[in-house]
Design an enzyme around this catalytic site. Structure first.
Site, short mmCIF file in Angstrom:
data_model
loop_
_atom_site.label_atom_id
_atom_site.label_comp_id
_atom_site.label_asym_id
_atom_site.label_seq_id
_atom_site.Cartn_x
_atom_site.Cartn_y
_atom_site.Cartn_z
N LYS A 27 107.56 44.76 10.58
CA LYS A 27 106.54 46.28 12.19
C LYS A 27 106.84 47.03 10.88
O LYS A 27 106.61 46.77 10.22
CB LYS A 27 108.14 46.30 12.66
CG LYS A 27 109.03 46.95 12.65
CD LYS A 27 109.51 46.82 13.81
CE LYS A 27 111.51 47.52 12.56
NZ LYS A 27 112.28 46.83 13.57
N ARG B 208 118.99 50.03 24.84
CA ARG B 208 117.94 50.75 24.08
C ARG B 208 116.79 50.01 25.06
O ARG B 208 115.66 49.89 25.74
CB ARG B 208 118.32 50.36 22.73
CG ARG B 208 116.39 51.21 21.83
CD ARG B 208 116.48 51.24 19.96
NE ARG B 208 116.49 49.95 20.11
CZ ARG B 208 116.28 49.74 18.37
NH1 ARG B 208 115.89 50.75 17.73
NH2 ARG B 208 115.93 48.95 17.91
N TYR C 271 106.31 78.35 -1.65
CA TYR C 271 106.62 79.30 -0.39
C TYR C 271 106.94 79.91 0.10
O TYR C 271 108.32 79.19 -0.28
CB TYR C 271 106.00 78.41 0.61
CG TYR C 271 103.96 78.47 0.37
CD1 TYR C 271 102.91 79.02 0.91
CD2 TYR C 271 103.52 76.52 0.93
CE1 TYR C 271 102.43 78.40 1.06
CE2 TYR C 271 102.45 76.74 1.35
CZ TYR C 271 101.42 77.28 1.25
OH TYR C 271 100.22 76.96 1.42
N MET D 60 102.26 70.76 0.65
CA MET D 60 101.02 69.82 1.64
C MET D 60 100.79 68.47 0.22
O MET D 60 101.03 67.45 1.19
CB MET D 60 100.13 70.02 2.76
CG MET D 60 99.35 68.82 3.05
SD MET D 60 97.74 69.14 3.69
CE MET D 60 97.70 70.73 5.08
#
Ligand SMILES: *Cc1c(COP(=O)(O)O)cnc(C)c1O
Length: 355
Positions: free
Chosen positions: A35, A130, A249, A297
């Protein structure tokens, strides 16, 4: 030469890992969970390599993923779809000869109408709460099936990566009770972590996913697996930066000494999590080089002071691989190998290594 980060997919390692599961499962069989594009490794090439090695059973989450596998593998692969027959998608399942995993009475009734005797698997929820039918519903399930029987009865373990957890035995007992409703029907219980539990957890068909790609957090057996991929990124700039300077940052890091910093072309846009700010790492040669400051990023900054002679602009650092262990990197970012692998973005170049 592309400056983008690159993932070299080691198909040979994935096959070796599958063989390790296969040997340890005997007399049971081992399928492969593919998957989410084979956990980011590429479902088509991974499935073909496993098929050549003798694997015939594959699991995916969605019918579309199953249809892609059918196209890659041809008619003889047995392809199970966990979210098998949710309404509206059952037609694709049927036309591609996929085996739906049925998770509710509603799906079972719908498949009895549409499938008309086509094979299906039954998912019993043994305590994870689930997906799947509960034990209490099994007599209704049997009624709804008439004279039909599932091809496979499966359940999923919630706490197998914690071997002493009491939930493991409780789920095993519940699974035994479920099996008693369908004598003679083949069973499937183990994911990667449950595969390493003791032999009482063995079913007819083990379903490893993360272990095929070298990951998993179970304390049992994990170290014998090989990495499914190596993630590398390029050094874009090298700077000598004096003590007391801030990095990145928000100035979340302040250098405690004069340092050599390497700026690397890798960031959260590639799937390297921002939560690895000031905690992730790369390897340059054999040396662990910590991330300094925030992940942005496209970029991270790492401290290469200890190996400054090895750092070259355009050179590669290892982010996941033989040195930079997948689960250690994931843990540094507060997550798991599963999330790190499936989060690698399309910007990461994929290179396939066949042996
Ligand atoms: C994802 C999944 C697996 C594989 O689990 P791993 O922990 O990756 O080995 C097995 N069974 C089901 C139902 C799953 O959803």
């Amino acid at each position: 030469m592309s400056m983008r980060p690159r993932a070299t997919i080691h198909l040979g390692n994935i096959v070796d890992n599958w063989r390790l599961f296969d040997h340890t499962a005997r007399p049971g069989k081992v399928g492969a969970v593919l998957k989410c594009d084979a956990y980011g490794h590429g479902a088509a090439p991974v499935s073909k390599a496993l098929y050549e090695a003798g694997c015939r059973t594959f699991f995916v989450a969605y019918p579309e993923e199953g249809a892609d596998l059918r196209a890659a593998l041809g008619p003889n692969a047995d392809i199970f779809v966990f979210q098998g027959a949710v309404s509206g998608h059952a037609t694709l399942v049927k036309t591609k000869s996929l085996t739906p995993v049925l998770n509710s009475l509603k799906e079972i009734r719908a498949w009895m109408d549409l499938g008309q005797g086509d094979p299906f698997a039954l998912h019993v929820d043994t305590g994870m709460n689930r997906l799947g039918v509960s034990l209490g519903q099994l007599s209704n399930v049997r009624d709804a099936l008439g004279d039909k029987r599932p091809k496979l009865i499966m359940s999923h373990m919630a706490s197998a990566d914690t071997p002493p957890a009491r939930q493991n035995r409780a789920q095993l007992e519940a699974f035994k009770a479920a099996k008693a409703f369908f004598p003679g029907v083949p069973t499937s219980l183990e994911n990667t972590a449950a595969h390493w539990l003791d032999d009482s957890f063995r079913s007819d068909l083990s379903r490893p996913g993360i272990g095929l790609y070298g990951g998993g957090t179970s304390p049992l057996r994990a170290d014998t697996l090989k990495p499914g991929l190596t993630l590398e990124a390029r050094i874009l700039q090298i700077s000598e930066v004096p003590a007391d300077q801030n990095v990145g940052y928000g100035a979340t890091a302040t250098l405690s000494r004069d340092s050599v910093l390497a700026t690397i072309g890798l960031g959260y846009g590639d799937g390297f999590p921002r939560s690895a700010s000031n905690s992730g790492f790369v390897y340059l040669g054999q040396m662990h080089c910590p991330v300094v400051g925030r992940v942005s990023m496209d970029l991270i900054t790492v401290d290469v002071t200890a190996v400054k002679g090895l750092a070259k602009v355009g050179g590669l650092v290892e982010v996941i691989g033989t040195n930079a262990d997948l689960e250690a990197q994931a843990a540094a970012a507060g997550t798991l190998g599963y999330e790190l692998l499936t989060g690698l973005s399309a910007r990461v170049e994929r290179i396939y290594q066949h042996d």
